[in-house]
Design a protein around this motif. Structure first.
Motif, PDB file in Angstrom:
ATOM      1  N   UNK A 102       0.811  -1.216   0.000  1.00 16.56           N
ATOM      2  CA  UNK A 102       0.000   0.000   0.000  1.00 16.56           C
ATOM      3  C   UNK A 102       0.845   1.267   0.000  1.00 16.56           C
ATOM      4  N   UNK A 103       2.164   1.154   0.071  1.00 16.56           N
ATOM      5  CA  UNK A 103       3.033   2.341   0.080  1.00 16.56           C
ATOM      6  C   UNK A 103       2.924   3.085  -1.254  1.00 16.56           C
ATOM      7  N   UNK A 104       2.849   4.451  -1.223  1.00 12.57           N
ATOM      8  CA  UNK A 104       2.729   5.278  -2.431  1.00 12.57           C
ATOM      9  C   UNK A 104       4.096   5.674  -2.945  1.00 12.57           C
ATOM     10  N   UNK A 105       4.401   5.343  -4.169  1.00 14.47           N
ATOM     11  CA  UNK A 105       5.667   5.666  -4.794  1.00 14.47           C
ATOM     12  C   UNK A 105       5.456   6.740  -5.858  1.00 14.47           C
ATOM     13  N   UNK A 106       6.409   7.611  -6.049  1.00 19.76           N
ATOM     14  CA  UNK A 106       6.264   8.652  -7.082  1.00 19.76           C
ATOM     15  C   UNK A 106       6.221   8.040  -8.471  1.00 19.76           C
ATOM     16  N   UNK A 107       5.413   8.684  -9.327  1.00 21.46           N
ATOM     17  CA  UNK A 107       5.330   8.213 -10.704  1.00 21.46           C
ATOM     18  C   UNK A 107       6.652   8.464 -11.418  1.00 21.46           C
ATOM     19  N   UNK A 108       7.090   7.510 -12.208  1.00 19.89           N
ATOM     20  CA  UNK A 108       8.382   7.620 -12.876  1.00 19.89           C
ATOM     21  C   UNK A 108       8.400   8.756 -13.890  1.00 19.89           C
ATOM     22  N   UNK A 109       7.261   8.971 -14.577  1.00 20.10           N
ATOM     23  CA  UNK A 109       7.269  10.002 -15.617  1.00 20.10           C
ATOM     24  C   UNK A 109       7.374  11.409 -15.040  1.00 20.10           C
ATOM     25  N   UNK A 110       7.113  11.565 -13.747  1.00 20.17           N
ATOM     26  CA  UNK A 110       7.266  12.886 -13.137  1.00 20.17           C
ATOM     27  C   UNK A 110       8.723  13.319 -13.087  1.00 20.17           C
ATOM     28  N   UNK A 111       9.618  12.379 -13.202  1.00 18.65           N
ATOM     29  CA  UNK A 111      11.050  12.681 -13.136  1.00 18.65           C
ATOM     30  C   UNK A 111      11.749  12.492 -14.472  1.00 18.65           C
ATOM     31  N   UNK A 112      10.947  12.326 -15.534  1.00 21.38           N
ATOM     32  CA  UNK A 112      11.542  12.119 -16.853  1.00 21.38           C
ATOM     33  C   UNK A 112      12.218  13.398 -17.325  1.00 21.38           C
ATOM     34  N   UNK A 113      13.490  13.394 -17.642  1.00 24.94           N
ATOM     35  CA  UNK A 113      14.180  14.607 -18.079  1.00 24.94           C
ATOM     36  C   UNK A 113      13.653  15.085 -19.421  1.00 24.94           C
ATOM     37  N   UNK A 114      13.666  16.444 -19.639  1.00 24.01           N
ATOM     38  CA  UNK A 114      13.155  17.043 -20.880  1.00 24.01           C
ATOM     39  C   UNK A 114      14.213  17.091 -21.975  1.00 24.01           C
ATOM     40  N   UNK A 115      15.452  16.765 -21.608  1.00 25.81           N
ATOM     41  CA  UNK A 115      16.533  16.884 -22.588  1.00 25.81           C
ATOM     42  C   UNK A 115      16.294  15.985 -23.785  1.00 25.81           C
ATOM     43  N   UNK A 116      15.729  14.830 -23.537  1.00 21.75           N
ATOM     44  CA  UNK A 116      15.562  13.887 -24.629  1.00 21.75           C
ATOM     45  C   UNK A 116      14.301  14.078 -25.430  1.00 21.75           C
ATOM     46  N   UNK A 117      13.463  15.094 -25.098  1.00 15.52           N
ATOM     47  CA  UNK A 117      12.211  15.293 -25.833  1.00 15.52           C
ATOM     48  C   UNK A 117      12.482  15.774 -27.254  1.00 15.52           C
ATOM     49  N   UNK A 118      11.657  15.367 -28.172  1.00 13.66           N
ATOM     50  CA  UNK A 118      11.839  15.733 -29.567  1.00 13.66           C
ATOM     51  C   UNK A 118      11.365  17.167 -29.818  1.00 13.66           C
ATOM     52  N   UNK A 119      12.202  17.985 -30.450  1.00  9.09           N
ATOM     53  CA  UNK A 119      11.858  19.375 -30.746  1.00  9.09           C
ATOM     54  C   UNK A 119      10.771  19.424 -31.815  1.00  9.09           C
ATOM     55  N   UNK A 120       9.928  20.495 -31.799  1.00  7.90           N
ATOM     56  CA  UNK A 120       8.889  20.621 -32.830  1.00  7.90           C
ATOM     57  C   UNK A 120       9.506  20.630 -34.226  1.00  7.90           C
ATOM     58  N   UNK A 121       8.837  19.987 -35.150  1.00  2.79           N
ATOM     59  CA  UNK A 121       9.338  19.899 -36.520  1.00  2.79           C
ATOM     60  C   UNK A 121       9.025  21.198 -37.268  1.00  2.79           C
TER      61      UNK A 121
END
Length: 323
Positions: A39-58
């Protein structure tokens, strides 16, 4: 062996915060630990996903063209394009994103809002440009609503004026609160195509450097080139101090030219001097060494002439200091 098992079990029970009533079986304690862990609550992994790897707008290809009138054809040359970001930079100005010269323009722009300006000489228009992230992007057409004129001038009825002695200034037609007009262009040479937004402009033509000038209001029509020729009532005059008619000009002579009302309109230091004067009556005053000579002469529109002042015509000149 049995005592050791009980001690270890008590440690586990105390760790999970359960105080034993007597001593519970070992499997009950481990079951409680298992339930708390599930029952322990763990933080969602995507909340810590770095933005560096996001794809820039085309970036998308943006096609722009401009027309002089709404029903005209796209222009093929003479245009200057500039694309600006709508967000001011640190200096308070809109940053320039892209530019192009020629006819139509093609830019690679990321989706978002921009301001696009197209200039055709002094004519220009600015429009907001929205680049969508998806969907069809239709080529954009800007309407300049512009035309132009070519300026020239003559002296008298048809005497050609040398280009080197002629210049034009273009002002807005509206008079401001201070009584002045807004300057649009200065020192425009004759026979130059001037591109402007459609409207009325106030043109000043200056012939020479003294007092020969004329003014006119000229209409610029969208999509048309207007040729305008202004008429000067003036002439070019050459002054010479001579010992006898037709003689050589005397060196080291200072000149003053006065209107019929006595106002000085021009001064020069030369053996002979050439100037352009508006039509009217004048007095030429020549100073040579410690003597002063004068002669009255008329200026007729379009009639260039030499004016000789004879040294035998020495006379006192009222209002002119001989020192």
């Amino acid at each position: 062996m049995h005592a050791v098992s009980r001690a270890r079990l008590f440690a586990v029970v105390a760790a999970v915060g359960i105080m034993p009533a007597g001593m519970a079986p070992a499997e009950d304690a481990f079951q409680s630990f298992k339930q708390m862990d599930s029952t322990a609550k763990m933080p969602k992994l995507n909340a810590f996903t770095p933005t560096v790897g996001r794809q820039a707008p085309v970036a998308r290809e943006v096609t722009l063209n401009a027309k002089l009138t709404a029903d005209g054809q796209p222009m093929q040359t003479g245009l200057t394009w500039r694309v600006f970001s709508p967000q001011p930079g640190p200096d308070g100005k809109l940053p320039l994103v892209a530019s192009s010269e020629g006819g139509g323009a093609h830019f690679q722009l990321t989706p978002g809002a921009y301001f696009v300006n197209v200039a055709f000489g002094r004519a220009g228009v600015t429009k907001r440009l929205d680049v969508p992230a998806d969907g069809e992007f239709v080529p954009q057409a800007l309407v300049l609503d512009a035309g132009g004129f070519v300026l020239n001038a003559v002296a008298g009825t048809d005497q050609r004026i040398p280009d080197s002695k002629l210049r034009f200034s273009i002002y807005s037609a509206e008079v401001r609160e201070d009584g002045e007009r807004g300057l649009v262009m200065a020192n425009v040479k004759p026979n130059t195509i001037v591109r402007l937004n459609a409207g009325t402009y106030h043109v000043v033509s200056e012939y020479g450097e003294v007092n020969a000038s004329v003014r006119a209001d000229i209409q610029v029509e969208a999509g048309k080139l207007t040729e305008a020729t202004l008429q000067h009532r003036a002439a070019q005059i050459t002054l010479k101090l001579v010992s006898q008619a037709g003689g050589e000009a005397v060196a080291d002579t200072a000149w003053s030219v006065l209107t019929a009302g006595g106002d000085v309109v021009a001064e020069s230091l030369s053996a002979f001097t050439t100037m352009v004067l508006a039509e009217g009556d004048y007095t030429a005053v020549a100073r040579n060494k410690d003597k002063i000579y004068q002669r009255e002469f008329p200026v007729q529109s379009g009639h260039n002439s030499d004016v000789e002042v004879l040294m035998k015509d020495q006379q006192p000149v009222a209002g002119v200091d001989s020192d």
